[in-house]
Design a protein around this motif. Sequence first.
Motif, PDB file in Angstrom:
ATOM      1  N   LYS A   1      49.788  19.414 -69.770  1.00  0.00           N
ATOM      2  CA  LYS A   1      48.785  18.258 -69.468  1.00  0.00           C
ATOM      3  C   LYS A   1      47.899  18.241 -68.270  1.00  0.00           C
ATOM      4  CE  LYS A   1      48.293  13.154 -68.764  1.00  0.00           C
ATOM      5  NZ  LYS A   1      48.903  11.772 -68.553  1.00  0.00           N
ATOM      6  N   TYR A   2      48.177  19.070 -67.343  1.00  0.00           N
ATOM      7  CA  TYR A   2      47.602  19.109 -65.997  1.00  0.00           C
ATOM      8  C   TYR A   2      46.924  20.639 -65.866  1.00  0.00           C
ATOM      9  CZ  TYR A   2      50.652  15.356 -65.511  1.00  0.00           C
ATOM     10  OH  TYR A   2      51.600  14.080 -65.760  1.00  0.00           O
ATOM     11  N   VAL A   3      45.873  20.622 -65.577  1.00  0.00           N
ATOM     12  CA  VAL A   3      44.949  21.953 -65.238  1.00  0.00           C
ATOM     13  C   VAL A   3      44.576  21.720 -63.600  1.00  0.00           C
ATOM     14  CG1 VAL A   3      42.909  23.106 -65.445  1.00  0.00           C
ATOM     15  CG2 VAL A   3      44.228  21.987 -67.465  1.00  0.00           C
ATOM     16  N   THR A   4      44.888  20.652 -63.131  1.00  0.00           N
ATOM     17  CA  THR A   4      44.676  20.785 -61.422  1.00  0.00           C
ATOM     18  C   THR A   4      45.706  19.699 -61.016  1.00  0.00           C
ATOM     19  OG1 THR A   4      43.340  18.572 -61.445  1.00  0.00           O
ATOM     20  CG2 THR A   4      42.187  20.758 -61.883  1.00  0.00           C
ATOM     21  N   VAL A   5      45.881  20.076 -59.409  1.00  0.00           N
ATOM     22  CA  VAL A   5      46.963  19.309 -58.788  1.00  0.00           C
ATOM     23  C   VAL A   5      46.538  17.876 -58.663  1.00  0.00           C
ATOM     24  CG1 VAL A   5      46.166  19.604 -56.773  1.00  0.00           C
ATOM     25  CG2 VAL A   5      48.715  19.281 -56.998  1.00  0.00           C
ATOM     26  N   ASN A   6      45.020  17.327 -58.620  1.00  0.00           N
ATOM     27  CA  ASN A   6      44.656  16.245 -58.605  1.00  0.00           C
ATOM     28  C   ASN A   6      45.086  15.540 -59.930  1.00  0.00           C
ATOM     29  OD1 ASN A   6      44.007  16.405 -55.983  1.00  0.00           O
ATOM     30  ND2 ASN A   6      41.841  17.087 -56.518  1.00  0.00           N
ATOM     31  N   GLU A   7      45.002  16.181 -61.114  1.00  0.00           N
ATOM     32  CA  GLU A   7      45.260  15.506 -62.389  1.00  0.00           C
ATOM     33  C   GLU A   7      46.826  15.171 -62.449  1.00  0.00           C
ATOM     34  OE1 GLU A   7      42.136  17.650 -65.214  1.00  0.00           O
ATOM     35  OE2 GLU A   7      43.994  18.312 -65.254  1.00  0.00           O
ATOM     36  N   PHE A   8      47.714  15.734 -61.995  1.00  0.00           N
ATOM     37  CA  PHE A   8      49.175  15.667 -61.691  1.00  0.00           C
ATOM     38  C   PHE A   8      49.278  14.503 -60.776  1.00  0.00           C
ATOM     39  CE2 PHE A   8      53.523  16.583 -61.062  1.00  0.00           C
ATOM     40  CZ  PHE A   8      53.737  16.092 -59.790  1.00  0.00           C
ATOM     41  N   LEU A   9      48.442  14.534 -59.602  1.00  0.00           N
ATOM     42  CA  LEU A   9      48.585  13.382 -58.663  1.00  0.00           C
ATOM     43  C   LEU A   9      48.251  12.165 -59.020  1.00  0.00           C
ATOM     44  CD1 LEU A   9      47.492  14.929 -55.203  1.00  0.00           C
ATOM     45  CD2 LEU A   9      49.989  13.795 -55.715  1.00  0.00           C
ATOM     46  N   SER A  10      47.282  11.877 -59.996  1.00  0.00           N
ATOM     47  CA  SER A  10      46.827  10.776 -60.776  1.00  0.00           C
ATOM     48  C   SER A  10      48.086  10.211 -61.504  1.00  0.00           C
ATOM     49  CB  SER A  10      45.607  11.113 -61.786  1.00  0.00           C
ATOM     50  OG  SER A  10      44.522  11.271 -60.906  1.00  0.00           O
ATOM     51  N   ASP A  11      48.678  10.806 -62.249  1.00  0.00           N
ATOM     52  CA  ASP A  11      50.139  10.122 -62.794  1.00  0.00           C
ATOM     53  C   ASP A  11      51.042  10.152 -61.591  1.00  0.00           C
ATOM     54  OD1 ASP A  11      48.978  10.149 -65.497  1.00  0.00           O
ATOM     55  OD2 ASP A  11      49.797  11.910 -66.137  1.00  0.00           O
ATOM     56  N   ALA A  12      51.560  11.121 -60.894  1.00  0.00           N
ATOM     57  CA  ALA A  12      52.535  10.839 -60.150  1.00  0.00           C
ATOM     58  C   ALA A  12      52.279   9.782 -59.202  1.00  0.00           C
ATOM     59  CB  ALA A  12      52.488  12.146 -58.937  1.00  0.00           C
ATOM     60  N   ASP A  13      50.826   9.278 -58.607  1.00  0.00           N
ATOM     61  CA  ASP A  13      50.771   8.245 -57.844  1.00  0.00           C
ATOM     62  C   ASP A  13      51.121   6.884 -58.714  1.00  0.00           C
ATOM     63  OD1 ASP A  13      47.788   9.361 -55.913  1.00  0.00           O
ATOM     64  OD2 ASP A  13      49.968   9.560 -55.533  1.00  0.00           O
ATOM     65  N   LEU A  14      50.972   6.948 -59.750  1.00  0.00           N
ATOM     66  CA  LEU A  14      51.472   5.781 -60.711  1.00  0.00           C
ATOM     67  C   LEU A  14      52.830   5.197 -60.389  1.00  0.00           C
ATOM     68  CD1 LEU A  14      50.075   6.565 -64.178  1.00  0.00           C
ATOM     69  CD2 LEU A  14      49.277   4.704 -62.440  1.00  0.00           C
ATOM     70  N   ILE A  15      53.717   6.264 -60.095  1.00  0.00           N
ATOM     71  CA  ILE A  15      55.079   5.931 -59.853  1.00  0.00           C
ATOM     72  C   ILE A  15      55.161   5.059 -58.574  1.00  0.00           C
ATOM     73  CG2 ILE A  15      57.495   6.929 -59.205  1.00  0.00           C
ATOM     74  CD1 ILE A  15      56.565   9.494 -60.651  1.00  0.00           C
ATOM     75  N   TRP A  16      54.456   5.258 -57.396  1.00  0.00           N
ATOM     76  CA  TRP A  16      54.919   4.496 -56.160  1.00  0.00           C
ATOM     77  C   TRP A  16      53.905   3.502 -56.416  1.00  0.00           C
ATOM     78  CZ3 TRP A  16      50.498   4.040 -53.387  1.00  0.00           C
ATOM     79  CH2 TRP A  16      49.638   4.855 -53.265  1.00  0.00           C
ATOM     80  N   GLN A  17      52.866   3.324 -56.823  1.00  0.00           N
ATOM     81  CA  GLN A  17      51.888   2.174 -57.037  1.00  0.00           C
ATOM     82  C   GLN A  17      52.476   1.218 -57.903  1.00  0.00           C
ATOM     83  OE1 GLN A  17      48.634   4.688 -58.835  1.00  0.00           O
ATOM     84  NE2 GLN A  17      47.652   4.824 -56.739  1.00  0.00           N
ATOM     85  N   ASN A  18      53.265   1.487 -58.957  1.00  0.00           N
ATOM     86  CA  ASN A  18      53.687   0.596 -59.967  1.00  0.00           C
ATOM     87  C   ASN A  18      55.030  -0.016 -59.132  1.00  0.00           C
ATOM     88  OD1 ASN A  18      52.234   1.396 -61.845  1.00  0.00           O
ATOM     89  ND2 ASN A  18      53.515   2.659 -62.815  1.00  0.00           N
ATOM     90  N   ALA A  19      55.669   0.754 -58.465  1.00  0.00           N
ATOM     91  CA  ALA A  19      57.063   0.326 -57.544  1.00  0.00           C
ATOM     92  C   ALA A  19      56.540  -0.859 -56.547  1.00  0.00           C
ATOM     93  CB  ALA A  19      57.661   1.339 -56.889  1.00  0.00           C
ATOM     94  N   LEU A  20      55.182  -0.557 -55.986  1.00  0.00           N
ATOM     95  CA  LEU A  20      54.923  -1.635 -54.650  1.00  0.00           C
ATOM     96  C   LEU A  20      54.275  -2.920 -55.780  1.00  0.00           C
ATOM     97  CD1 LEU A  20      52.624   0.785 -52.397  1.00  0.00           C
ATOM     98  CD2 LEU A  20      55.102  -0.060 -52.369  1.00  0.00           C
ATOM     99  N   GLU A  21      53.669  -2.706 -56.860  1.00  0.00           N
ATOM    100  CA  GLU A  21      53.201  -3.758 -57.415  1.00  0.00           C
ATOM    101  C   GLU A  21      54.308  -4.632 -58.211  1.00  0.00           C
ATOM    102  OE1 GLU A  21      50.561  -2.552 -60.551  1.00  0.00           O
ATOM    103  OE2 GLU A  21      49.840  -4.514 -61.123  1.00  0.00           O
ATOM    104  N   TYR A  22      55.453  -4.145 -58.705  1.00  0.00           N
ATOM    105  CA  TYR A  22      56.369  -4.616 -59.350  1.00  0.00           C
ATOM    106  C   TYR A  22      57.337  -5.466 -58.471  1.00  0.00           C
ATOM    107  CZ  TYR A  22      59.751  -6.509 -63.063  1.00  0.00           C
ATOM    108  OH  TYR A  22      60.242  -7.609 -63.524  1.00  0.00           O
ATOM    109  N   ASN A  23      57.533  -4.895 -57.157  1.00  0.00           N
ATOM    110  CA  ASN A  23      58.719  -5.163 -56.115  1.00  0.00           C
ATOM    111  C   ASN A  23      58.116  -5.584 -54.891  1.00  0.00           C
ATOM    112  OD1 ASN A  23      60.837  -4.259 -58.004  1.00  0.00           O
ATOM    113  ND2 ASN A  23      59.317  -2.431 -58.041  1.00  0.00           N
ATOM    114  N   PRO A  24      57.280  -6.877 -54.861  1.00  0.00           N
ATOM    115  CA  PRO A  24      56.824  -7.131 -53.743  1.00  0.00           C
ATOM    116  C   PRO A  24      57.315  -8.349 -52.773  1.00  0.00           C
ATOM    117  CG  PRO A  24      55.850  -8.680 -55.602  1.00  0.00           C
ATOM    118  CD  PRO A  24      56.911  -7.764 -56.147  1.00  0.00           C
ATOM    119  N   LYS A  25      58.459  -8.669 -53.236  1.00  0.00           N
ATOM    120  CA  LYS A  25      59.084  -9.798 -52.169  1.00  0.00           C
ATOM    121  C   LYS A  25      59.709  -9.217 -51.013  1.00  0.00           C
ATOM    122  CE  LYS A  25      61.865 -10.430 -55.892  1.00  0.00           C
ATOM    123  NZ  LYS A  25      61.500  -9.504 -56.614  1.00  0.00           N
ATOM    124  N   ARG A  26      60.122 -10.192 -50.095  1.00  0.00           N
ATOM    125  CA  ARG A  26      60.422  -9.926 -48.828  1.00  0.00           C
ATOM    126  C   ARG A  26      61.933  -9.608 -48.824  1.00  0.00           C
ATOM    127  NH1 ARG A  26      64.286 -11.635 -46.575  1.00  0.00           N
ATOM    128  NH2 ARG A  26      63.540 -10.922 -44.545  1.00  0.00           N
TER     129      ARG A  26
END
Length: 130
Positions: free
Chosen positions: A64-89
């Motif tokens: 699926k990935y021809v560049t490291v930036n294409e990989f990072l676009s998917d890899a970034d979803l992992i931590w972005q989703n975690a911050l979005e779904y788990n915002p409580k104090r």
Amino acid sequence: EEQEEDVLRELRLFLTNLTERLMLDRRFKAFTKPVDIEEVPDYLMVVQNPMDLSTLLSNIDEHKYVTVNEFLSDADLIWQNALEYNPKRDQADRHIRHHACTLKDTMRTIIRKELDKDFQRICEEIRESR
Ligand SMILES: O=C(C1CCC1)N1C[C@@H]2C[C@H]3C[C@@H](O)[C@@H](O)[C@]2(C1)O3
């Protein structure tokens, strides 16, 4: 041509090694498999594009990935989703967010220290040529 496939093979080796190292890190255990939608029925109401480390590995194998930036676009979803779904104090959410931020920093630090800039540029030239 053959030289391009040699370059993309080397990119897949780098990305596979990086992802496997992240999967072995106990801080990132929660990120290794897809969030279980039976266990978390509202997850897809909050998160549009789920991602996890095992899915990254499958994507690499499927070329699926021809560049490291294409990989990072998917890899970034992992931590972005975690911050979005788990915002409580509360401590549980704070631990998840701490590990999400550590995942983000660790990926970028490994890439900066271990992936040659000229190699990245060759991958980007291949992407632009296709
Ligand atoms: O966001 C996540 C994962 C953590 C980083 C990815 N989940 C959503 C749920 C909220 C929290 C509680 C657990 O019971 C478990 O179901 C999940 C999994 O963690």
